[in-house]
Design a protein around this motif. Sequence first.
Motif, short mmCIF file in Angstrom:
data_model
loop_
_atom_site.label_atom_id
_atom_site.label_comp_id
_atom_site.label_asym_id
_atom_site.label_seq_id
_atom_site.Cartn_x
_atom_site.Cartn_y
_atom_site.Cartn_z
N ALA A 121 41.97 -8.18 89.28
CA ALA A 121 41.39 -7.82 87.98
C ALA A 121 40.67 -9.04 87.42
CB ALA A 121 42.49 -7.38 87.01
N THR A 122 39.73 -8.80 86.52
CA THR A 122 39.01 -9.90 85.88
C THR A 122 40.03 -10.85 85.26
OG1 THR A 122 37.06 -8.54 85.48
CG2 THR A 122 37.36 -10.46 84.07
N THR A 123 39.87 -12.14 85.57
CA THR A 123 40.89 -13.13 85.21
C THR A 123 40.25 -14.42 84.75
OG1 THR A 123 42.30 -12.21 86.95
CG2 THR A 123 42.94 -14.34 86.06
N VAL A 124 40.86 -15.06 83.75
CA VAL A 124 40.49 -16.42 83.36
C VAL A 124 41.58 -17.33 83.92
CG1 VAL A 124 40.10 -18.02 81.46
CG2 VAL A 124 39.38 -15.64 81.23
N TYR A 125 41.17 -18.23 84.82
CA TYR A 125 42.09 -19.20 85.41
C TYR A 125 41.94 -20.52 84.66
CZ TYR A 125 42.73 -15.97 89.29
OH TYR A 125 43.04 -14.87 90.04
N TYR A 126 43.05 -21.22 84.48
CA TYR A 126 43.03 -22.44 83.67
C TYR A 126 43.93 -23.52 84.27
CZ TYR A 126 47.50 -20.55 82.21
OH TYR A 126 48.78 -20.05 82.22
N PRO A 127 43.55 -24.80 84.07
CA PRO A 127 44.49 -25.87 84.38
C PRO A 127 45.49 -25.95 83.23
CG PRO A 127 42.42 -26.79 83.62
CD PRO A 127 42.24 -25.30 83.71
N PRO A 128 46.67 -26.52 83.43
CA PRO A 128 47.70 -26.50 82.38
C PRO A 128 47.23 -27.03 81.03
CG PRO A 128 48.64 -27.25 84.43
CD PRO A 128 47.17 -27.12 84.67
N LYS A 129 46.38 -28.05 81.00
CA LYS A 129 45.96 -28.61 79.72
C LYS A 129 44.98 -27.71 78.96
CE LYS A 129 42.24 -31.39 81.65
NZ LYS A 129 41.69 -32.70 81.84
N LEU A 130 44.44 -26.69 79.62
CA LEU A 130 43.48 -25.80 78.96
C LEU A 130 44.00 -24.37 78.79
CD1 LEU A 130 40.15 -26.95 80.68
CD2 LEU A 130 40.95 -27.48 78.37
N GLU A 131 45.31 -24.22 78.76
CA GLU A 131 45.88 -22.87 78.64
C GLU A 131 45.46 -22.18 77.34
OE1 GLU A 131 50.13 -20.50 78.90
OE2 GLU A 131 50.12 -22.68 79.01
N ARG A 132 45.52 -22.91 76.22
CA ARG A 132 45.13 -22.29 74.93
C ARG A 132 43.64 -21.92 74.94
NH1 ARG A 132 45.46 -26.11 71.05
NH2 ARG A 132 44.92 -24.59 69.49
N ALA A 133 42.81 -22.75 75.55
CA ALA A 133 41.38 -22.45 75.64
C ALA A 133 41.15 -21.19 76.48
CB ALA A 133 40.62 -23.64 76.22
N GLY A 151 44.51 -23.15 94.21
CA GLY A 151 43.62 -23.45 95.33
C GLY A 151 42.56 -24.47 95.01
N ALA A 152 41.31 -24.12 95.30
CA ALA A 152 40.19 -25.04 95.17
C ALA A 152 39.57 -25.05 93.77
CB ALA A 152 39.12 -24.69 96.19
N MET A 153 40.21 -24.41 92.81
CA MET A 153 39.66 -24.39 91.45
C MET A 153 39.74 -25.79 90.84
SD MET A 153 41.20 -20.87 90.00
CE MET A 153 40.97 -19.35 90.88
N LYS A 154 38.72 -26.14 90.08
CA LYS A 154 38.68 -27.46 89.45
C LYS A 154 39.63 -27.50 88.25
CE LYS A 154 34.08 -28.24 91.11
NZ LYS A 154 32.67 -28.25 90.81
N LEU A 155 40.22 -28.66 88.03
CA LEU A 155 41.24 -28.80 87.00
C LEU A 155 40.70 -29.39 85.70
CD1 LEU A 155 44.22 -29.97 89.22
CD2 LEU A 155 43.66 -27.67 88.42
N ASP A 156 39.38 -29.39 85.52
CA ASP A 156 38.82 -29.87 84.26
C ASP A 156 38.03 -28.78 83.55
OD1 ASP A 156 36.66 -29.67 85.99
OD2 ASP A 156 35.69 -31.48 85.24
#
Length: 167
Positions: A121-133, A151-156
């Motif tokens: 399903a359509t998803t917004v993936y986030y690094p831990p520091k951007l969960e609220r965003a 995986g290969a998603m960027k963490l910034d």
Amino acid sequence: MRARTERGTVLPSPVVILSIVAVAMAAFAFVATQGSEPTEREITPAARESVEDTTSPAAETKPPKPKPTKKPAPAIKRGQVYVEVYNNSSITGLAGRAAQRVTGAGWQVVGEDNWYGTVPATTVYYPPKLERAAELLALDLGIDRTLEATGAMKLDRLTLILTGELD
């Protein structure tokens, strides 16, 4: 005196046996859960606090409880958060249209492309520091699903993967 000729084994205490069993079970659970999907989270609006009836006798006799002072979390500045938009469907131009909508909501889109893989399903993936965003972006776009980046998603930055048109 009598010489001791009997031989035997000493059994470990129950604590040692339970410890060995616990370690074996933990190792089995670790191996069994390798590669499993991350836990899904559903975004729901914050619940409103109920207002007490001030006309009741109980409300007149009890003094109001002071609310604990919490430092509010800093406001999310949409224009300072990077977002990548990916199309995981067969709809041509979906990532481009969604990127325009994300930019229109004030977010900073830094890339758009096709996503190769399977997303249910359509998803917004986030690094831990951007969960609220991520929760705010999902709310802005009417998306119900957010998950921690893998995986290969960027963490910034946030990663938006689309499986269909946005509502």
